[in-house]
Design a protein around this motif. Structure first.
Motif, PDB file in Angstrom:
ATOM      1  N   GLU A 196       0.849  -1.191   0.000  1.00 57.95           N
ATOM      2  CA  GLU A 196       0.000   0.000   0.000  1.00 57.95           C
ATOM      3  C   GLU A 196       0.883   1.239   0.000  1.00 57.95           C
ATOM      4  OE1 GLU A 196      -3.400   2.404   2.594  1.00 57.95           O
ATOM      5  OE2 GLU A 196      -2.875   0.329   3.139  1.00 57.95           O
ATOM      6  N   VAL A 197       0.601   2.151  -0.897  1.00 52.95           N
ATOM      7  CA  VAL A 197       1.415   3.351  -1.055  1.00 52.95           C
ATOM      8  C   VAL A 197       1.071   4.350   0.043  1.00 52.95           C
ATOM      9  CG1 VAL A 197       1.980   5.292  -2.563  1.00 52.95           C
ATOM     10  CG2 VAL A 197       1.561   3.020  -3.544  1.00 52.95           C
ATOM     11  N   LEU A 198       2.111   4.794   0.762  1.00 51.56           N
ATOM     12  CA  LEU A 198       1.942   5.846   1.765  1.00 51.56           C
ATOM     13  C   LEU A 198       2.399   7.196   1.221  1.00 51.56           C
ATOM     14  CD1 LEU A 198       3.271   3.967   4.930  1.00 51.56           C
ATOM     15  CD2 LEU A 198       0.906   4.156   4.114  1.00 51.56           C
ATOM     16  N   GLU A 199       3.496   7.193   0.463  1.00 51.66           N
ATOM     17  CA  GLU A 199       4.022   8.402  -0.186  1.00 51.66           C
ATOM     18  C   GLU A 199       4.459   8.015  -1.597  1.00 51.66           C
ATOM     19  OE1 GLU A 199       5.129  11.492  -1.769  1.00 51.66           O
ATOM     20  OE2 GLU A 199       4.495  11.829   0.304  1.00 51.66           O
ATOM     21  N   PRO A 200       3.764   8.503  -2.628  1.00 51.93           N
ATOM     22  CA  PRO A 200       4.017   8.002  -3.981  1.00 51.93           C
ATOM     23  C   PRO A 200       5.245   8.579  -4.666  1.00 51.93           C
ATOM     24  CG  PRO A 200       2.282   9.649  -4.023  1.00 51.93           C
ATOM     25  CD  PRO A 200       2.621   9.432  -2.573  1.00 51.93           C
ATOM     26  N   GLY A 201       5.812   9.660  -4.148  1.00 53.75           N
ATOM     27  CA  GLY A 201       6.949  10.256  -4.821  1.00 53.75           C
ATOM     28  C   GLY A 201       6.536  11.087  -6.022  1.00 53.75           C
ATOM     29  N   LEU A 202       7.517  11.415  -6.840  1.00 54.20           N
ATOM     30  CA  LEU A 202       7.318  12.345  -7.946  1.00 54.20           C
ATOM     31  C   LEU A 202       6.407  11.786  -9.028  1.00 54.20           C
ATOM     32  CD1 LEU A 202       8.222  15.049  -9.291  1.00 54.20           C
ATOM     33  CD2 LEU A 202      10.107  13.753 -10.309  1.00 54.20           C
ATOM     34  N   GLN A 203       6.707  10.587  -9.526  1.00 53.51           N
ATOM     35  CA  GLN A 203       5.917   9.995 -10.615  1.00 53.51           C
ATOM     36  C   GLN A 203       6.199   8.498 -10.683  1.00 53.51           C
ATOM     37  OE1 GLN A 203       6.755  10.554 -14.999  1.00 53.51           O
ATOM     38  NE2 GLN A 203       4.990  11.932 -14.877  1.00 53.51           N
ATOM     39  N   THR A 204       5.831   7.779  -9.649  1.00 55.40           N
ATOM     40  CA  THR A 204       6.094   6.348  -9.584  1.00 55.40           C
ATOM     41  C   THR A 204       5.086   5.596 -10.449  1.00 55.40           C
ATOM     42  OG1 THR A 204       7.005   6.535  -7.358  1.00 55.40           O
ATOM     43  CG2 THR A 204       6.237   4.358  -8.046  1.00 55.40           C
ATOM     44  N   THR A 205       5.601   4.711 -11.302  1.00 57.25           N
ATOM     45  CA  THR A 205       4.740   3.963 -12.218  1.00 57.25           C
ATOM     46  C   THR A 205       5.080   2.481 -12.204  1.00 57.25           C
ATOM     47  OG1 THR A 205       6.266   4.436 -14.045  1.00 57.25           O
ATOM     48  CG2 THR A 205       4.356   5.896 -13.806  1.00 57.25           C
ATOM     49  N   ALA A 221       6.579  -7.155 -14.005  1.00 57.28           N
ATOM     50  CA  ALA A 221       6.146  -5.810 -13.637  1.00 57.28           C
ATOM     51  C   ALA A 221       6.716  -5.414 -12.277  1.00 57.28           C
ATOM     52  CB  ALA A 221       4.625  -5.726 -13.627  1.00 57.28           C
ATOM     53  N   ALA A 222       7.278  -4.199 -12.214  1.00 55.87           N
ATOM     54  CA  ALA A 222       7.873  -3.652 -11.000  1.00 55.87           C
ATOM     55  C   ALA A 222       7.688  -2.140 -11.040  1.00 55.87           C
ATOM     56  CB  ALA A 222       9.347  -4.036 -10.901  1.00 55.87           C
ATOM     57  N   LEU A 223       8.221  -1.439 -10.048  1.00 54.87           N
ATOM     58  CA  LEU A 223       7.997  -0.006  -9.931  1.00 54.87           C
ATOM     59  C   LEU A 223       9.218   0.797 -10.375  1.00 54.87           C
ATOM     60  CD1 LEU A 223       6.134   0.384  -6.520  1.00 54.87           C
ATOM     61  CD2 LEU A 223       5.172   0.107  -8.813  1.00 54.87           C
ATOM     62  N   GLU A 224       8.961   1.857 -11.128  1.00 52.34           N
ATOM     63  CA  GLU A 224       9.972   2.859 -11.451  1.00 52.34           C
ATOM     64  C   GLU A 224       9.704   4.082 -10.585  1.00 52.34           C
ATOM     65  OE1 GLU A 224      11.589   3.910 -15.547  1.00 52.34           O
ATOM     66  OE2 GLU A 224      10.144   5.547 -15.232  1.00 52.34           O
ATOM     67  N   GLY A 236      13.288   9.045  -6.062  1.00 48.89           N
ATOM     68  CA  GLY A 236      13.045   8.495  -4.735  1.00 48.89           C
ATOM     69  C   GLY A 236      11.859   9.146  -4.050  1.00 48.89           C
ATOM     70  N   GLN A 237      11.984   9.370  -2.726  1.00 48.47           N
ATOM     71  CA  GLN A 237      10.929   9.969  -1.893  1.00 48.47           C
ATOM     72  C   GLN A 237       9.639   9.143  -1.982  1.00 48.47           C
ATOM     73  OE1 GLN A 237      10.588  14.179  -2.542  1.00 48.47           O
ATOM     74  NE2 GLN A 237       9.841  14.556  -0.482  1.00 48.47           N
ATOM     75  N   PHE A 238       9.793   7.843  -1.713  1.00 51.03           N
ATOM     76  CA  PHE A 238       8.689   6.887  -1.817  1.00 51.03           C
ATOM     77  C   PHE A 238       8.575   6.139  -0.503  1.00 51.03           C
ATOM     78  CE2 PHE A 238       7.265   2.527  -2.685  1.00 51.03           C
ATOM     79  CZ  PHE A 238       6.107   2.752  -3.406  1.00 51.03           C
ATOM     80  N   GLN A 239       7.329   5.883  -0.071  1.00 49.22           N
ATOM     81  CA  GLN A 239       7.117   5.093   1.139  1.00 49.22           C
ATOM     82  C   GLN A 239       5.903   4.197   0.958  1.00 49.22           C
ATOM     83  OE1 GLN A 239       5.745   6.940   4.939  1.00 49.22           O
ATOM     84  NE2 GLN A 239       7.636   6.093   5.816  1.00 49.22           N
ATOM     85  N   ALA A 240       5.991   2.972   1.480  1.00 49.66           N
ATOM     86  CA  ALA A 240       4.898   2.015   1.356  1.00 49.66           C
ATOM     87  C   ALA A 240       4.926   1.050   2.531  1.00 49.66           C
ATOM     88  CB  ALA A 240       4.997   1.236   0.047  1.00 49.66           C
ATOM     89  N   VAL A 241       3.764   0.474   2.847  1.00 51.87           N
ATOM     90  CA  VAL A 241       3.679  -0.589   3.829  1.00 51.87           C
ATOM     91  C   VAL A 241       3.481  -1.902   3.081  1.00 51.87           C
ATOM     92  CG1 VAL A 241       1.193  -0.203   4.164  1.00 51.87           C
ATOM     93  CG2 VAL A 241       2.510  -1.440   5.902  1.00 51.87           C
ATOM     94  N   LEU A 242       4.269  -2.905   3.444  1.00 46.61           N
ATOM     95  CA  LEU A 242       4.152  -4.217   2.821  1.00 46.61           C
ATOM     96  C   LEU A 242       2.971  -4.966   3.429  1.00 46.61           C
ATOM     97  CD1 LEU A 242       6.238  -4.818   0.617  1.00 46.61           C
ATOM     98  CD2 LEU A 242       7.223  -3.347   2.377  1.00 46.61           C
ATOM     99  N   ASP A 247      -4.157   1.664 -13.718  1.00 42.12           N
ATOM    100  CA  ASP A 247      -5.164   2.576 -14.285  1.00 42.12           C
ATOM    101  C   ASP A 247      -4.557   3.628 -15.203  1.00 42.12           C
ATOM    102  OD1 ASP A 247      -7.146   1.228 -12.884  1.00 42.12           O
ATOM    103  OD2 ASP A 247      -7.105   2.617 -11.192  1.00 42.12           O
ATOM    104  N   GLY A 248      -3.412   3.318 -15.818  1.00 42.72           N
ATOM    105  CA  GLY A 248      -2.815   4.224 -16.796  1.00 42.72           C
ATOM    106  C   GLY A 248      -2.215   5.480 -16.213  1.00 42.72           C
ATOM    107  N   ARG A 249      -1.898   5.471 -14.913  1.00 46.34           N
ATOM    108  CA  ARG A 249      -1.424   6.697 -14.269  1.00 46.34           C
ATOM    109  C   ARG A 249      -0.297   6.382 -13.290  1.00 46.34           C
ATOM    110  NH1 ARG A 249      -3.173   6.325  -9.072  1.00 46.34           N
ATOM    111  NH2 ARG A 249      -5.167   5.269  -8.632  1.00 46.34           N
ATOM    112  N   ALA A 250       0.324   7.466 -12.800  1.00 43.18           N
ATOM    113  CA  ALA A 250       1.289   7.327 -11.717  1.00 43.18           C
ATOM    114  C   ALA A 250       0.571   6.948 -10.426  1.00 43.18           C
ATOM    115  CB  ALA A 250       2.061   8.630 -11.536  1.00 43.18           C
ATOM    116  N   LEU A 251       1.285   6.299  -9.522  1.00 43.87           N
ATOM    117  CA  LEU A 251       0.687   5.861  -8.267  1.00 43.87           C
ATOM    118  C   LEU A 251       0.344   7.058  -7.377  1.00 43.87           C
ATOM    119  CD1 LEU A 251       2.796   2.725  -7.281  1.00 43.87           C
ATOM    120  CD2 LEU A 251       0.686   2.860  -8.626  1.00 43.87           C
ATOM    121  N   ALA A 252      -0.682   6.884  -6.555  1.00 39.83           N
ATOM    122  CA  ALA A 252      -1.130   7.905  -5.607  1.00 39.83           C
ATOM    123  C   ALA A 252      -1.214   7.282  -4.214  1.00 39.83           C
ATOM    124  CB  ALA A 252      -2.487   8.467  -6.021  1.00 39.83           C
TER     125      ALA A 252
END
Length: 337
Positions: free
Chosen positions: A14-23, A63-66, A70-76, A154-159
């Protein structure tokens, strides 16, 4: 257009902080669709991307994340393996404790992963999860194509609050591995990138002096660079002809033709390296093309800071570079932890 999801998936992150443009990306993306107007999408740095997947036991193209900058945070949300590869200078922590990039990390549900700002060198981080991220395929790929708003999540960067699943089959059964320091790619802020000549080089389009300048100039990466194109500072070439004839007034103008991924496009006095979400055709000269095995370097160029020198190579050398990349990605050449 959209294929079914894999039958068995589990929530993984689950994304807590998506960063600039994580896809979400996969490799090699949507190949073979250029005639329909699709560049492949996929990771800007396929080498770090594939290495992260291999470390967690996935097929390299899963499939993985780009994560740019940086500046990304998530809970596993699951137990398995994760790995982060790519740009240097990011403080990576798991539950507040520092962890290393370029090696597999074992995680359990509730763990919090944090990636600080990637201060460099390099620009993009890649996060792979064992099992591979499970999003629907669109035209045969899970890669996000931001320009077309399709693929990925959904065709977008993560939120914030987005939840990603992984395929249930391959979660953390592999041994933990690490890419040896001797095999890790070298990042810098002053890059040398290997290119092949043309297809629109000298003597028909550039002069001999122009082409020499192309290879000798330290090109500055413009701040407005992105997944569509990496732009350089303006430079006035002499050109081998006065204009583009029926294609237009500037000598860089051509009748519309197909563009290659990694092509160095001359848009008048501005050079751009065509990225994974670029336009597939147009009416400008492509004065050189980045070797496939060197495209990862383009993905790690930092806008507004880095410089690039281009080095011409031949096809045999390009093939050697590709073999070296495949050597790095062979699990047999990684260290077991």
């Amino acid at each position: 257009m959209t294929a079914r999801r894999p039958h068995e998936t589990v929530p993984a992150l689950e994304v807590l902080e998506p960063g600039l443009q994580t896809t979400v990306q996969d490799h090699p993306g949507r190949v073979g669709l250029q005639a329909l107007g699709f560049f492949p999408a996929g990771p800007a740095d396929d080498l770090a991307f594939r290495a992260a997947n291999v470390l967690v036991g996935n097929p390299p193209g899963s499939a993985a994340l780009e994560i740019p900058l940086g500046q990304f945070q998530a809970v596993l949300l699951y137990s398995g393996l994760i790995a982060i590869c790519g740009a240097a200078g990011s403080e990576i922590t798991l539950n507040g404790e520092p962890v290393e990039a370029w090696e597999a990390l074992r995680v359990t549900a509730g763990d919090v992963l944090t990636c600080g700002v990637a201060r460099g060198p390099g620009f993009r981080l890649y996060l792979a999860l064992s099992g591979g991220i499970a999003v629907p395929e669109v035209f045969g790929s899970r890669a996000t194509f931001l320009v077309g708003e399709l693929g990925g999540f959904d065709g977008r960067a993560l939120a914030k609050a987005d939840v990603l699943d992984v395929e249930a089959g391959g979660r953390g059964r592999s041994a933990r591995r690490r890419v040896p320091r001797s095999l890790r790619p070298s990042y810098t802020d002053a890059w040398e990138i290997e290119v092949l000549r043309g297809p629109h080089a000298d003597p028909d389009h550039l002069t001999t002096e122009d082409y020499a300048e192309l290879l000798s100039t330290p090109w500055r990466v413009d701040l407005n660079s992105d997944r569509v194109a990496t732009r350089f500072h303006p430079h006035r070439f002499r050109w081998a002809r006065a204009g583009g004839g029926e294609a237009g007034g500037h000598p860089s103008n051509l009748l519309d033709g197909s563009y290659p991924l990694g092509g160095i496009l001359a848009y008048g006095d501005v050079l751009s390296i065509l990225g994974p979400e670029s336009h597939t055709s147009g009416g400008f000269a492509v004065v050189a093309t980045v070797a496939t095995a060197s495209l990862w370097k383009v993905g790690q160029l930092r806008p507004g800071r880095d410089t690039v020198r281009l080095r011409e190579i031949d096809l045999a050398t390009a093939a050697d570079l590709q073999r070296h990349a495949e050597f790095l990605l062979d699990p047999r050449h990684m260290e077991r932890l």
